[in-house]
Design a protein around this motif. Sequence first.
Motif, PDB file in Angstrom:
ATOM      1  N   ASP A 134       7.887  -5.161   2.355  1.00  0.00           N
ATOM      2  CA  ASP A 134       7.355  -4.163   3.301  1.00  0.00           C
ATOM      3  C   ASP A 134       7.597  -2.745   2.778  1.00  0.00           C
ATOM      4  O   ASP A 134       6.723  -1.875   2.878  1.00  0.00           O
ATOM      5  CB  ASP A 134       7.999  -4.332   4.673  1.00  0.00           C
ATOM      6  CG  ASP A 134       7.472  -5.537   5.425  1.00  0.00           C
ATOM      7  OD1 ASP A 134       6.486  -6.146   4.960  1.00  0.00           O
ATOM      8  OD2 ASP A 134       8.058  -5.896   6.471  1.00  0.00           O
ATOM      9  N   MET A 192      13.388   1.014   3.078  1.00  0.00           N
ATOM     10  CA  MET A 192      12.196   1.838   3.301  1.00  0.00           C
ATOM     11  C   MET A 192      12.380   3.219   2.678  1.00  0.00           C
ATOM     12  O   MET A 192      11.468   3.774   2.041  1.00  0.00           O
ATOM     13  CB  MET A 192      11.920   1.960   4.803  1.00  0.00           C
ATOM     14  CG  MET A 192      11.335   0.710   5.432  1.00  0.00           C
ATOM     15  SD  MET A 192       9.636   0.415   4.867  1.00  0.00           S
ATOM     16  CE  MET A 192       9.236  -1.081   5.783  1.00  0.00           C
ATOM     17  N   ASN A 228       4.820   0.022   1.748  1.00  0.00           N
ATOM     18  CA  ASN A 228       4.901   1.356   2.346  1.00  0.00           C
ATOM     19  C   ASN A 228       4.969   2.451   1.282  1.00  0.00           C
ATOM     20  O   ASN A 228       4.454   3.561   1.480  1.00  0.00           O
ATOM     21  CB  ASN A 228       6.127   1.434   3.253  1.00  0.00           C
ATOM     22  CG  ASN A 228       6.235   2.756   3.992  1.00  0.00           C
ATOM     23  OD1 ASN A 228       5.338   3.129   4.737  1.00  0.00           O
ATOM     24  ND2 ASN A 228       7.343   3.463   3.786  1.00  0.00           N
ATOM     25  N   LYS A 255      10.623   4.538  -1.209  1.00  0.00           N
ATOM     26  CA  LYS A 255       9.720   5.695  -1.148  1.00  0.00           C
ATOM     27  C   LYS A 255      10.140   6.744  -2.167  1.00  0.00           C
ATOM     28  O   LYS A 255       9.299   7.398  -2.804  1.00  0.00           O
ATOM     29  CB  LYS A 255       9.756   6.289   0.271  1.00  0.00           C
ATOM     30  CG  LYS A 255       8.578   7.198   0.593  1.00  0.00           C
ATOM     31  CD  LYS A 255       7.318   6.393   0.868  1.00  0.00           C
ATOM     32  CE  LYS A 255       6.189   7.282   1.368  1.00  0.00           C
ATOM     33  NZ  LYS A 255       4.949   6.489   1.583  1.00  0.00           N
ATOM     34  N   SER A 287      -2.613  -6.274   2.466  1.00  0.00           N
ATOM     35  CA  SER A 287      -2.455  -4.938   1.890  1.00  0.00           C
ATOM     36  C   SER A 287      -3.080  -4.898   0.505  1.00  0.00           C
ATOM     37  O   SER A 287      -3.694  -5.869   0.042  1.00  0.00           O
ATOM     38  CB  SER A 287      -0.967  -4.581   1.797  1.00  0.00           C
ATOM     39  OG  SER A 287      -0.326  -5.402   0.833  1.00  0.00           O
TER      40      SER A 287
END
Length: 400
Positions: free
Chosen positions: A261, A218, A265, A222, A304
């Motif tokens: 995921d 995660m 994100n 990013k 999404s």
Amino acid sequence: MSNSRRNIIIIGAGIAGTSLAKELQQKTNLYSITAFLDDDPKKIGSKILGIPVLGPVSEAIKNFTHSPKVELIIAIPSADNATLKQIYQTGKEHGFNKIHLLPSISTIIEGDAHFAQIREINPQDILGRKPAPLNISETLAWFENKRILVTGAGGSIGSELCRQLLEAGAERLYLFGHGENSIYQIDRELRDLQKGGVGSKTKIVPIIGELRDRAYMMDIMKKLKVSIVFHTAAYKHVPLMEQNPVLAIENNVHGTKNLIDAAINAGIQRFVFISTDKAVDPICIYGASKLIGEHIVLASAQASQIETIIVRFGNVLGSRGSILPLFQRQIQYGGPVTVTHPDATRYFMTIPEACSLVLKTTHKGKSGESYIFDMGYPVRILDLAENIIKFYGYEPYKDI
């Protein structure tokens, strides 16, 4: 110094061969180009860049003294397996120990051939079926100036994708993997290609990471701000995964879930999942784990804005765990080369061809779809075994 120069004979006096010769002529202290060999009657007897063009290839090759410093470079990007096999065998018959190849991907962009892309010819280049003709110039242009992450970048499929994406001129190329040695090797190879003029503007970033670490994925996704992810990383050795099912699920299922995921994100545009034909009605842990991964990716697309594409591979000639490396090891140890049944056949595709199709599918494919490549005609495993034995200079059933 002149005695240490490598004497080069370039087979193919077209755009690729000429581009290669121009580069070598700038390194006169290292290389001396003896001649072009070509079958085109219009070129035979002429000079290109001051270098004589001789032919036809099968006859002209007999005229040269064969010493360790004389090397052949095949610079014919349009050559099929049969042509490469014929040239290779002719070279070997006349005493050439070093026979190199300029792979076709290196000349997709017209005139952009570099010596750094040269490699020794290997069994993949002359075995199996005739590769399908591909024109992916438009596709490579589409990847230019994009930020791209390749998981499993040190693997056979991931590393070839990285080579082709470097050729395409990606802005940033993130090499993701959990094995430091394989990532180090592909990182060094790509940087050597850049020194030779390939993808010199691309920023190459190696990343040692773990897909199973959700918090880490995660965070890193990013920060990277990539637009496309190629997910090639997987545990794929079928017998090993049967013995280690928990790890197979953790890596191939949970790892894929964490990555998709994290991609969603981070607002990533397109996610390409490399799967397998073993995911069709799976009868092994590996196939089942990839099928679950496919469902995860498709479900994520529906929930999404991310665009997802699934590509199912068949047998890729020369990939890790495939039959070709097994045959090579068996020959290395003096045999025997084992074939389960004389009439057994398989569909094969080479690694560069498969990766070019992945890129084209990424460019042209529709989100939420799964794609299976046309593998052409089946290849008899016994023929493959016999041909690879011959490739290494042995006689089947006599030497091995």
